[in-house]
Design a protein around this motif. Structure first.
Motif, PDB file in Angstrom:
ATOM      1  N   ASP A 255       0.828  -1.208   0.000  1.00 48.76           N
ATOM      2  CA  ASP A 255       0.000   0.000   0.000  1.00 48.76           C
ATOM      3  C   ASP A 255       0.862   1.256   0.000  1.00 48.76           C
ATOM      4  OD1 ASP A 255       1.027   0.001   2.547  1.00 48.76           O
ATOM      5  OD2 ASP A 255      -0.898   0.128   3.578  1.00 48.76           O
ATOM      6  N   GLY A 256       2.042   1.169  -0.606  1.00 45.61           N
ATOM      7  CA  GLY A 256       2.971   2.284  -0.625  1.00 45.61           C
ATOM      8  C   GLY A 256       2.694   3.297  -1.713  1.00 45.61           C
ATOM      9  N   GLU A 257       3.730   3.997  -2.115  1.00 47.74           N
ATOM     10  CA  GLU A 257       3.580   5.177  -2.967  1.00 47.74           C
ATOM     11  C   GLU A 257       3.102   4.865  -4.383  1.00 47.74           C
ATOM     12  OE1 GLU A 257       8.331   5.324  -4.166  1.00 47.74           O
ATOM     13  OE2 GLU A 257       7.531   6.641  -2.609  1.00 47.74           O
ATOM     14  N   ASN A 258       3.239   3.632  -4.843  1.00 47.37           N
ATOM     15  CA  ASN A 258       2.792   3.287  -6.193  1.00 47.37           C
ATOM     16  C   ASN A 258       1.474   2.525  -6.202  1.00 47.37           C
ATOM     17  OD1 ASN A 258       4.913   4.410  -7.814  1.00 47.37           O
ATOM     18  ND2 ASN A 258       6.249   2.832  -6.963  1.00 47.37           N
ATOM     19  N   SER A 259       0.770   2.584  -5.088  1.00 54.74           N
ATOM     20  CA  SER A 259      -0.543   1.938  -4.988  1.00 54.74           C
ATOM     21  C   SER A 259      -1.628   2.862  -5.533  1.00 54.74           C
ATOM     22  CB  SER A 259      -0.833   1.588  -3.530  1.00 54.74           C
ATOM     23  OG  SER A 259      -2.191   1.316  -3.325  1.00 54.74           O
ATOM     24  N   LEU A 260      -2.643   2.252  -6.146  1.00 54.96           N
ATOM     25  CA  LEU A 260      -3.792   3.023  -6.614  1.00 54.96           C
ATOM     26  C   LEU A 260      -4.670   3.442  -5.443  1.00 54.96           C
ATOM     27  CD1 LEU A 260      -5.295   4.028  -9.149  1.00 54.96           C
ATOM     28  CD2 LEU A 260      -6.489   1.841  -9.208  1.00 54.96           C
ATOM     29  N   GLY A 261      -4.635   2.661  -4.386  1.00 56.65           N
ATOM     30  CA  GLY A 261      -5.420   2.957  -3.188  1.00 56.65           C
ATOM     31  C   GLY A 261      -5.452   1.736  -2.297  1.00 56.65           C
ATOM     32  N   GLY A 262      -5.179   1.896  -1.004  1.00 57.38           N
ATOM     33  CA  GLY A 262      -5.115   0.732  -0.141  1.00 57.38           C
ATOM     34  C   GLY A 262      -4.030  -0.212  -0.640  1.00 57.38           C
ATOM     35  N   TYR A 263      -4.261  -1.517  -0.450  1.00 54.59           N
ATOM     36  CA  TYR A 263      -3.321  -2.504  -0.976  1.00 54.59           C
ATOM     37  C   TYR A 263      -3.521  -2.683  -2.476  1.00 54.59           C
ATOM     38  CZ  TYR A 263      -1.488  -4.396   3.422  1.00 54.59           C
ATOM     39  OH  TYR A 263      -0.828  -4.570   4.614  1.00 54.59           O
ATOM     40  N   ASP A 264      -2.438  -2.740  -3.225  1.00 53.80           N
ATOM     41  CA  ASP A 264      -2.415  -3.149  -4.621  1.00 53.80           C
ATOM     42  C   ASP A 264      -1.553  -4.395  -4.739  1.00 53.80           C
ATOM     43  OD1 ASP A 264      -3.972  -1.018  -5.375  1.00 53.80           O
ATOM     44  OD2 ASP A 264      -2.577  -0.248  -6.880  1.00 53.80           O
ATOM     45  N   ILE A 265      -1.761  -5.165  -5.800  1.00 55.36           N
ATOM     46  CA  ILE A 265      -0.970  -6.359  -6.039  1.00 55.36           C
ATOM     47  C   ILE A 265       0.221  -5.990  -6.928  1.00 55.36           C
ATOM     48  CG2 ILE A 265      -0.957  -8.690  -7.006  1.00 55.36           C
ATOM     49  CD1 ILE A 265      -4.021  -8.717  -6.438  1.00 55.36           C
ATOM     50  N   PHE A 266       1.397  -6.432  -6.512  1.00 52.01           N
ATOM     51  CA  PHE A 266       2.635  -6.184  -7.240  1.00 52.01           C
ATOM     52  C   PHE A 266       3.295  -7.508  -7.609  1.00 52.01           C
ATOM     53  CE2 PHE A 266       1.800  -2.242  -5.180  1.00 52.01           C
ATOM     54  CZ  PHE A 266       2.449  -1.250  -5.899  1.00 52.01           C
ATOM     55  N   MET A 267       4.184  -7.435  -8.580  1.00 54.98           N
ATOM     56  CA  MET A 267       4.960  -8.604  -8.990  1.00 54.98           C
ATOM     57  C   MET A 267       6.426  -8.221  -9.086  1.00 54.98           C
ATOM     58  SD  MET A 267       6.663 -10.097 -11.740  1.00 54.98           S
ATOM     59  CE  MET A 267       5.979  -9.450 -13.278  1.00 54.98           C
ATOM     60  N   THR A 268       7.290  -9.123  -8.637  1.00 55.05           N
ATOM     61  CA  THR A 268       8.720  -8.925  -8.769  1.00 55.05           C
ATOM     62  C   THR A 268       9.366 -10.265  -9.106  1.00 55.05           C
ATOM     63  OG1 THR A 268      10.736  -8.152  -7.667  1.00 55.05           O
ATOM     64  CG2 THR A 268       9.124  -9.288  -6.304  1.00 55.05           C
ATOM     65  N   ARG A 269      10.587 -10.220  -9.612  1.00 55.08           N
ATOM     66  CA  ARG A 269      11.328 -11.443  -9.929  1.00 55.08           C
ATOM     67  C   ARG A 269      12.711 -11.386  -9.291  1.00 55.08           C
ATOM     68  NH1 ARG A 269       8.469 -10.916 -14.959  1.00 55.08           N
ATOM     69  NH2 ARG A 269       7.175 -12.764 -15.330  1.00 55.08           N
ATOM     70  N   ASN A 270      13.197 -12.563  -8.936  1.00 56.72           N
ATOM     71  CA  ASN A 270      14.529 -12.672  -8.352  1.00 56.72           C
ATOM     72  C   ASN A 270      15.537 -12.966  -9.462  1.00 56.72           C
ATOM     73  OD1 ASN A 270      16.887 -13.735  -6.908  1.00 56.72           O
ATOM     74  ND2 ASN A 270      15.551 -13.700  -5.125  1.00 56.72           N
ATOM     75  N   ASN A 271      16.607 -12.181  -9.519  1.00 58.09           N
ATOM     76  CA  ASN A 271      17.618 -12.363 -10.568  1.00 58.09           C
ATOM     77  C   ASN A 271      18.737 -13.298 -10.147  1.00 58.09           C
ATOM     78  OD1 ASN A 271      19.116 -10.861  -8.770  1.00 58.09           O
ATOM     79  ND2 ASN A 271      19.431  -9.121 -10.128  1.00 58.09           N
ATOM     80  N   GLY A 272      18.526 -14.011  -9.039  1.00 64.70           N
ATOM     81  CA  GLY A 272      19.553 -14.906  -8.520  1.00 64.70           C
ATOM     82  C   GLY A 272      20.286 -14.331  -7.337  1.00 64.70           C
ATOM     83  N   GLU A 273      20.222 -13.019  -7.190  1.00 62.47           N
ATOM     84  CA  GLU A 273      20.887 -12.354  -6.070  1.00 62.47           C
ATOM     85  C   GLU A 273      19.915 -11.545  -5.218  1.00 62.47           C
ATOM     86  OE1 GLU A 273      24.044  -9.994  -7.585  1.00 62.47           O
ATOM     87  OE2 GLU A 273      25.195 -11.711  -8.376  1.00 62.47           O
ATOM     88  N   GLU A 274      18.898 -10.957  -5.887  1.00 59.15           N
ATOM     89  CA  GLU A 274      17.950 -10.126  -5.159  1.00 59.15           C
ATOM     90  C   GLU A 274      16.665  -9.993  -5.968  1.00 59.15           C
ATOM     91  OE1 GLU A 274      19.536  -6.207  -4.830  1.00 59.15           O
ATOM     92  OE2 GLU A 274      19.845  -5.993  -6.986  1.00 59.15           O
ATOM     93  N   TYR A 275      15.620  -9.510  -5.307  1.00 59.83           N
ATOM     94  CA  TYR A 275      14.371  -9.237  -6.000  1.00 59.83           C
ATOM     95  C   TYR A 275      14.456  -7.867  -6.657  1.00 59.83           C
ATOM     96  CZ  TYR A 275      11.972 -13.338  -4.208  1.00 59.83           C
ATOM     97  OH  TYR A 275      11.598 -14.622  -3.964  1.00 59.83           O
ATOM     98  N   LEU A 276      13.999  -7.804  -7.901  1.00 60.52           N
ATOM     99  CA  LEU A 276      14.071  -6.577  -8.681  1.00 60.52           C
ATOM    100  C   LEU A 276      12.964  -5.610  -8.287  1.00 60.52           C
ATOM    101  CD1 LEU A 276      14.775  -8.240 -12.142  1.00 60.52           C
ATOM    102  CD2 LEU A 276      16.443  -7.333 -10.492  1.00 60.52           C
ATOM    103  N   GLN A 277      13.009  -4.414  -8.829  1.00 61.70           N
ATOM    104  CA  GLN A 277      12.001  -3.397  -8.548  1.00 61.70           C
ATOM    105  C   GLN A 277      10.607  -3.948  -8.854  1.00 61.70           C
ATOM    106  OE1 GLN A 277      12.481  -0.369  -7.240  1.00 61.70           O
ATOM    107  NE2 GLN A 277      10.309   0.141  -7.289  1.00 61.70           N
ATOM    108  N   PRO A 278       9.697  -3.952  -7.881  1.00 60.26           N
ATOM    109  CA  PRO A 278       8.359  -4.519  -8.119  1.00 60.26           C
ATOM    110  C   PRO A 278       7.534  -3.657  -9.059  1.00 60.26           C
ATOM    111  CG  PRO A 278       8.478  -3.539  -5.935  1.00 60.26           C
ATOM    112  CD  PRO A 278       9.873  -3.499  -6.489  1.00 60.26           C
ATOM    113  N   GLN A 279       6.632  -4.314  -9.779  1.00 56.23           N
ATOM    114  CA  GLN A 279       5.752  -3.639 -10.721  1.00 56.23           C
ATOM    115  C   GLN A 279       4.300  -3.823 -10.306  1.00 56.23           C
ATOM    116  OE1 GLN A 279       7.020  -1.798 -13.336  1.00 56.23           O
ATOM    117  NE2 GLN A 279       9.026  -2.305 -12.440  1.00 56.23           N
ATOM    118  N   ASN A 280       3.551  -2.742 -10.295  1.00 55.87           N
ATOM    119  CA  ASN A 280       2.112  -2.814 -10.051  1.00 55.87           C
ATOM    120  C   ASN A 280       1.475  -3.534 -11.241  1.00 55.87           C
ATOM    121  OD1 ASN A 280      -0.746  -2.072 -10.017  1.00 55.87           O
ATOM    122  ND2 ASN A 280      -0.193  -0.574  -8.463  1.00 55.87           N
ATOM    123  N   ILE A 281       0.695  -4.605 -11.003  1.00 50.57           N
ATOM    124  CA  ILE A 281       0.167  -5.388 -12.126  1.00 50.57           C
ATOM    125  C   ILE A 281      -1.096  -4.780 -12.717  1.00 50.57           C
ATOM    126  CG2 ILE A 281       1.198  -7.494 -11.229  1.00 50.57           C
ATOM    127  CD1 ILE A 281      -1.593  -8.413 -10.416  1.00 50.57           C
TER     128      ILE A 281
END
Length: 460
Positions: A255-281
């Motif tokens: 529910d952070g700064e890139n949310s449309l309102g309240g909780y939004d669903i995000f997706m991220t992928r792990n590149n083998g070392e860390e999770y990348l910048q999440p994307q609002n779906i």
């Protein structure tokens, strides 16, 4: 937790008579943000004084803040200049983004005319404008999704109706996590198919919710929980994780700064070392309300997510849908696009004449062929998935009782939701039955906790 909270007033009229609340008391409650308590008196006064713009504003705002935007509109339309912010928010909730901007433009124009110096931009207005623009951008990329089913259920333990195949992993309560996990008690966790990785939401030093992971070692113990990545929080709370079977793709709610309102669903992928910048779906998954706990079962070909966009009070909506390997969006000029984004009627997303009974039956089979008696529960450092995992016969007996009590709770919650729907439709005589069902659900939850404590003692 930063969420949109939708309140239900079961007896607003009775409250006025019982409390004999004065207007001054109601206005004081309003200023404190106690909108539900102030609402009955504010409505009574606003109806009696239709030309009092300040009262119209307060009554309309209280209605809006307690989850009644349609009822709020006529009061705000007669309110003060500040009421235009509320009208903009209502337009935003209806996906009328141009109309929302027009209300804010009108508000700022009138504000400037009333002052000699240029007014500083209001943080509230700036935040709403950002959400409006985010919504407008999302409307250009609404996924062409087929929703095959919609279920209303109580918020507590809602995730227990997700019927996932074993290969998809498990969505479980905090009781299934390793001892000392420090998980948020009312939020579900995710456990992989092999039971060796658990992801959950825990509070950091600033009381923000962060996604945390632990792995079970070969000796049965769990390693030290690790933060999945600070970037997943985006200034808000991160919760409701679901890791795809590829072990790389993670869905979660934020529910952070890139949310449309309240909780939004995000997706991220792990590149083998860390999770990348999440994307609002984006839409239709996300809305100006809370949307969360997206799970995709690749074996059954069914996806799930939860939302309170339908404003069902203490209940939420679970949508089941057909996931796509590649995202396909509606053309931006599609007729009725806003209704498809809102999911005004999930049947409108389906192909005419299509039969989805086979898919639905497959999802039900996931719950009936082993999942009705399967479970995930942690005792100390060990996680149990089968009755044969227990060392003692008493442990097996207690777990059987826990499973049976969980089923009773599921049935009670389903009946409670049906009663609430009938109450909302006008059957006001059901209030006693609703209260009795709520009490029964609370009793069953306490019984589950008591049995779980006994189980831990038996398996020492």
């Amino acid at each position: 937790m930063k969420r949109f909270f939708i309140a239900i007033l079961l007896a607003a009229g009775a409250t006025i008579g019982l409390n004999a609340q004065t207007l001054a008391e109601a206005e004081s409650l309003f200023e404190q943000g106690e909108y539900a308590e102030a609402l009955p008196t504010l409505l009574e006064e606003a109806k009696a004084k239709p030309r009092n713009a300040a009262l119209q504003h307060k009554a309309g705002t209280a209605l809006l803040r307690t989850g009644h935007p349609a009822e709020a509109r006529p009061y705000l339309a007669k309110g003060t200049n500040d009421s235009r912010i509320g009208l903009a928010e209502i337009a935003f909730l209806e996906y009328d983004f141009d109309g929302a901007d027009e209300h804010l433009d009108d508000y700022e124009s009138r504000l400037k005319r009333g002052r000699r110096k240029a007014a500083e931009p209001s943080p509230e207005v700036e935040s709403l404008r950002e959400r409006i623009e985010r919504g407008r951008n999302m409307m250009e990329r609404v996924e062409q999704l087929t929703v095959i089913d919609s279920t209303a259920i109580g918020r507590d333990d809602f995730f227990r109706i997700y019927r996932l195949s074993k290969a998809a992993g498990r969505i479980a309560g905090a009781e299934s996590l390793p001892q000392g996990a420090h998980a948020i008690a009312d939020l579900p966790a995710f456990i992989t198919e092999d039971g060796r990785t658990a992801i959950w939401s825990a509070a950091d030093e600033n009381e923000n919710y962060t996604l945390t992971q632990s792995t079970r070692l070969d000796d049965g113990s769990w390693d030290e929980p690790q933060l999945l990545g600070e970037g997943l929080g985006e200034g808000g709370d991160a919760a409701y994780p679901f890791l795809m079977s590829d072990g790389v793709t993670l869905y979660f709610a934020n529910d952070g700064e890139n949310s449309l309102g309240g909780y939004d669903i995000f997706m991220t992928r792990n590149n083998g070392e860390e999770y990348l910048q999440p994307q609002n779906i984006g839409m239709p998954y996300n809305s100006p309300y809370d949307d969360y706990m997206l799970a995709i079962d690749e074996e059954s070909g069914i996806g799930w997510w939860a939302t309170d966009r339908n404003r069902l009070g203490d209940s939420i909506t679970i949508y089941r849908f057909i996931p796509r390997e590649m995202r396909v969006n509606y053309p931006a000029d599609t007729a009725g696009l806003a209704r498809l984004a809102i999911i005004s009627d999930f049947r409108a997303t389906q192909q005419p004449g299509a039969d989805y009974s086979g898919l639905l039956a497959r999802a039900s089979d996931n719950g009936d062929s082993g999942r009705s008696t399967a479970f995930t529960i942690a005792i100390g450092s060990k996680i149990y998935h089968d009755l044969n995992d227990f060392r003692t016969s008493r442990g097996r007996t207690l777990m059987t009782q826990i499973i049976g009590t969980r089923h009773k709770l599921d049935r009670t919650l389903t009946n409670l939701e049906a009663l609430r729907r009938r109450y909302a439709a006008g059957e006001k005589t059901l209030s006693r039955q609703i209260l009795d069902s709520e009490a029964a659900a609370g009793s069953l939850r306490r019984e589950i906790r008591h049995l779980t404590d006994q189980l831990a003692e038996a398996e020492k």
